[in-house]
Design an enzyme around this catalytic site. Structure first.
Site, mmCIF file in Angstrom:
data_model
loop_
_atom_site.group_PDB
_atom_site.id
_atom_site.type_symbol
_atom_site.label_atom_id
_atom_site.label_comp_id
_atom_site.label_asym_id
_atom_site.label_seq_id
_atom_site.Cartn_x
_atom_site.Cartn_y
_atom_site.Cartn_z
ATOM 1 N N ARG A 111 -19.092 -2.977 1.268
ATOM 2 C CA ARG A 111 -18.955 -4.321 0.696
ATOM 3 C C ARG A 111 -20.272 -4.854 0.138
ATOM 4 O O ARG A 111 -20.342 -5.300 -0.997
ATOM 5 C CB ARG A 111 -18.449 -5.270 1.781
ATOM 6 C CG ARG A 111 -18.325 -6.702 1.305
ATOM 7 C CD ARG A 111 -17.713 -7.582 2.394
ATOM 8 N NE ARG A 111 -17.560 -8.943 1.925
ATOM 9 C CZ ARG A 111 -18.511 -9.873 1.999
ATOM 10 N NH1 ARG A 111 -19.672 -9.576 2.538
ATOM 11 N NH2 ARG A 111 -18.291 -11.091 1.546
ATOM 12 N N GLU A 127 0.817 -1.211 0.000
ATOM 13 C CA GLU A 127 0.000 0.000 0.000
ATOM 14 C C GLU A 127 0.849 1.259 0.000
ATOM 15 O O GLU A 127 0.479 2.271 -0.598
ATOM 16 C CB GLU A 127 -0.950 0.003 1.212
ATOM 17 C CG GLU A 127 -1.958 -1.137 1.239
ATOM 18 C CD GLU A 127 -1.401 -2.464 1.754
ATOM 19 O OE1 GLU A 127 -0.243 -2.472 2.227
ATOM 20 O OE2 GLU A 127 -2.113 -3.480 1.683
#
Lengths: 571, 571
Positions: free
Chosen positions: A424, A316
């Site tokens: 999600r 990341e």
């Protein structure tokens, strides 16, 4: 280095990142020698009205982005080099690092990805002077250890005496000739070289000489090195700066969002679809992924524009660093992963803001509503983290239509770091395809003259607020419901008026920890309005479970909202 | 592995960290085979009332800390192994990582430090199955690339067929025999091994079989592997859990703080002095540094207790990871660096909280008051970040006495992550050496019946508030001044009363960005009190300059407070 001072934005120019940002005075001195800064300007170093800060920032416009938190430069350089490779530029990108600095894991992350992408126009230099700020480095002068690491990470490595200018010229020549892999120049140096009293000694990191010591030191340097006055340097011409601001993306409008009312679509999927749609209108968009493209739906963009998709693997920090590098070259990066894992790159995001980066970051799998995977995968602090970033924008849409439209606005924004938070699970589409959204906007979903409480929700909790509305309406209790999809900036005027109209009784409800999120943002904004507020948020450390169980447990569901409304009505 | 289920806390037990936390079902299955979980318990996986979460957490007490954000396990293992080395234990620590996971730079950071400390009782395993969640790894099955990296980072590396149990036993034997360096076992495996239909194929990451597929799959596995029923496993005995809570540190009291009123001492220095003083009372304190010990003053502790000082070099993620590992072994870690750079390890801190870690983190060089080094070195978001951590404590003392006393309380706290924020510059001592402080306390420095505004400050701004008090008093305007040294938890009762007594007019003033800091904490706490509030904070992106210039520029100095008081008086 090739750098045409007359054309500072030319794509032919080479790039330089001073990753060891504490050496900023050297960088400014080099620009002085190049004729960009006068000696007088140089001597303003670190003073309030100077653009020559203690560590490099783009307030001095020849510096592309900020450095000074160690270990971030190589990923930025990799982003710039990748852009050059992509655009077919012949330019080179140089990144100068300290030897202490390479103990940051972020350096090796970036090294590995630069090698994976065969960035042979990226040249790193490690200034190996053996001494850190407070102690000797782990490796000391063991250059072969550095070489082994660099080679194992797929780099061409060259060692050199960092004080021998002719040899340096030679290794840079070799580095530029290398094809198929990036080169790391391992330059052995002596800290304080040329000043006998401190040369190679500890306890002189970042220390200035006293006025008494100065003449002796200058004398020593003068004797040993070329006198700058003899060099016939060009006349300073810094006056032509500042450089032009990066241009905003040419405006475009997407066709209506391709979703029907009540259809269930996860906002993360709408993000992928919207980004792919935006990709048609501007080639400046680059999508970066940290190996979760099938979760964030960045893969939809990849399928359509594989050449503008950068797989950063599970790294990341490098994803954000490369995004910053790409942004310095006029690209509009969209870096996405789970919101929880963006925390891994928070220092890089903080530095990107100091570096005035314009880019987009997308965090999926927000909140306890992800369910069974448990707290390690839930973004529950991302709003707090991103709100504290200067000039940041935070968007948290609840349905596919709002997501779709907001992504198009993100692609066209021209200042700061814009963060999108996605969910999600599939949520119902509540907006018509022609509904308008704006950065800094909100949407009033329910409002009447009878409202006794204003409920401000965002993302997944919007649906809980709507459910609460339905149930309360049956009892003849009416509430305002606001979809606060823009958390920073807030649509203050609309929110203040709606709250006032509901008797200054407010409930905020968010799938986020109570600190620094929607509730505190609203609370701070309305603090002087004599409100009665209940903040529903994730107060208990969550766990695995079904989304609805967790939202119940954390008291951020419709039932919790109804109870809060009933409590507030008694006030 | 040696693990005595009858004595789960025995120092002779080996340790295991499942760094690839998404493989949690395997871990629970192993504990089932060891007789700790019944089959019925095993089948509660991922359900709300189960301690067997989607990713490992210590809610299942045989798991020392949470994993599931990738790349953190090796640093935790390094901390545990370092503790074992330090205590002379013969136990081994095993860390199982995925191959996708090792693209996290944090893995190589930890690898390098484990090698530096010659942690030969640390054994890593990389499960090299070639497939990530969404794509092939960078290295694929190139085991020699992994070996070269591990060896370059100072590890002994062994390759093995990860499905050959006898060969695995052999390499673990070799790994345990290795002296002077840690060993990495590179285990080549096939994802979905043993199930022909998915073996080695993409798109099966984290996917469950359908009910229809299950019988065939089980049949295939049964034919191929040992039947568990034939293994005569021990009877489950999970009932004896949960394990005992870690004991708080034996209480102690430092002698009076060694500072005189009005003496000027930086709080960062008082931190180092206090920690060294605490070290006398408990050997559980371990100080960890990210190579800035001469800036944070952790070096004072090092000089006194070199054997309890861990130099992590510039590797903040590993510093926090090792601190977590040490905390699992009953140590009280104090991990310190610049507050700005603690952002580099935010994911590790977030995960530490999910892992119920009790430890201390210290961030120095808070705010614009550091001056010339510029924004990259200024902690301006640390309060926001640390407030969002569940069960965190945030202390921000203004003078040496309060720092000294609070550090002693930190060393004795028994739950959660305690963050201390220290200031670079020397500040005058305002408290007498016998003054008492508490976590969750505050100190009223000025208060009278005539007060028209309550000014709440912390750290460096306390002195600005006191200056403002002096100047306003000359104009016959009186204000309450609160030193809010405990930002989380707040001393709510005292603050609410003081604010009420000052006509509900409040000013907060902080050397921190406006989001998530002192101002929002106060605002959230007092929101229902019908206050009139002005929040002074760092609203503009800072730059280099003298501390007083920057505090003026950001309007967090005495002059800004005076103006805010005058504005509030008109309300």
């Amino acid at each position: 280095m090739h750098f045409d001072v007359e054309n500072p934005l030319s794509p032919l120019n080479d790039h330089f990142i001073l990753s060891k940002g504490h050496a900023a005075p050297l960088l400014y001195a080099a620009w002085h020698e190049r004729g960009v800064l006068t000696e007088e300007e140089l001597l303003t170093l670190r003073s309030f009205n100077s653009v020559l800060e203690g560590h490099p920032t783009p307030r001095f416009p020849y510096i592309p982005t900020a450095t000074g938190s160690l270990g971030i430069g190589l990923s930025i350089g990799a982003g710039i080099a990748l852009n050059g490779q992509h655009e077919g530029y012949a330019s080179y990108t140089y990144v100068l690092m300290g030897d202490s600095e390479v103990s940051e894991g972020s350096v090796w992350e970036a090294a590995q990805i630069a090698s994976f992408y065969k960035l042979d126009h990226l040249i790193g230099i490690i200034d190996i002077n053996r001494l850190g700020q407070s102690t000797q480095t782990m490796e000391g002068y063991n250059l072969e250890d550095y070489r082994a690491k660099c080679e194992a990470f797929g780099w061409h490595a060259l060692t050199v005496d960092g004080h021998d200018v002719m040899k340096l010229v030679e290794v840079f020549h070799q580095a530029k000739a290398m094809r198929g892999k990036p080169t790391m120049i391992l330059a052995k140096t002596v800290k304080g070289y040329g000043i006998g009293s401190i040369e190679g000694k500890e306890n002189y990191h970042g220390k200035a000489f006293s006025k008494e010591e100065l003449p002796g030191v200058l004398h020593e340097l003068h004797d040993r090195f070329i006198n700058v006055a003899d060099m016939h340097l060009p006349e300073p011409r810094y006056i032509s700066l500042p450089l032009p601001e990066p241009q905003p993306i040419e405006p475009f409008q997407l066709p209506p969002a391709p979703y029907n009312l009540d259809e269930r679509v996860p906002t993360r999927k709408a993000y992928g679809q919207a980004l792919a749609a935006c990709g048609e209108y501007t080639r400046r968009i680059i999508a970066l992924d940290a190996e979760v493209k099938n979760s964030t739906y960045a893969e939809i963009f990849e399928k359509k524009f594989p050449e503008r998709f950068v797989q950063c693997f599970i790294a990341e920090q490098t994803m954000i660093g490369m995004a910053v590098g790409l942004a310095t070259q006029g690209k509009m990066p969209f870096a996405s992963t789970f919101g929880a894992f963006i925390t891994r790159a928070h220092d890089q995001i903080r530095m990107a803001a100091i570096g005035r980066t314009c880019m987009c970051v997308v965090g999926s799998h927000a909140g306890v509503s992800i369910g069974q995977d448990g707290p390690s995968q839930m973004a529950l602090e991302d709003i707090a983290l991103m709100r504290s970033i200067p000039d940041s924008i935070i968007l948290y849409p609840c349905d596919a239509v709002s997501t779709y439209k907001l992504v198009a606005l993100m692609a066209q924004h021209s200042k700061g770091i814009c963060y999108l938070r996605t969910t999600r699970g599939a949520t119902p589409v509540i907006y018509k395809a022609d509904k308008e959204f704006k950065i800094g906007g909100c949407s009033i979903l329910e409002q009447s003259a009878r409202d006794s409480v204003c409920v401000i929700a965002a993302g997944i909790t919007v649906f809980e607020a709507l459910k609460a509305y339905e149930q309360l309406a049956k009892k003849n209790i009416f509430i305002t419901v606001i979809d606060c999809y823009s958390i920073k900036p807030l649509d203050l005027e609309i929110i203040q008026a709606a709250v006032l109209a509901a008797g200054n009784r407010v409930i905020t409800v968010e799938d986020h920890y109570p600190q620094g999120g929607l509730g505190e943002a609203i609370c701070s904004a309305l603090c002087n309005q004599e409100i009665k507020l209940i903040r529903l948020a994730v107060y208990k450390l969550p766990r695995s479970g079904k989304p609805e169980e967790l939202m119940r447990y954390e008291e951020i569901d419709a039932q919790a909202i109804i109870q809060a409304v009933e409590r507030l009505q008694l006030v």
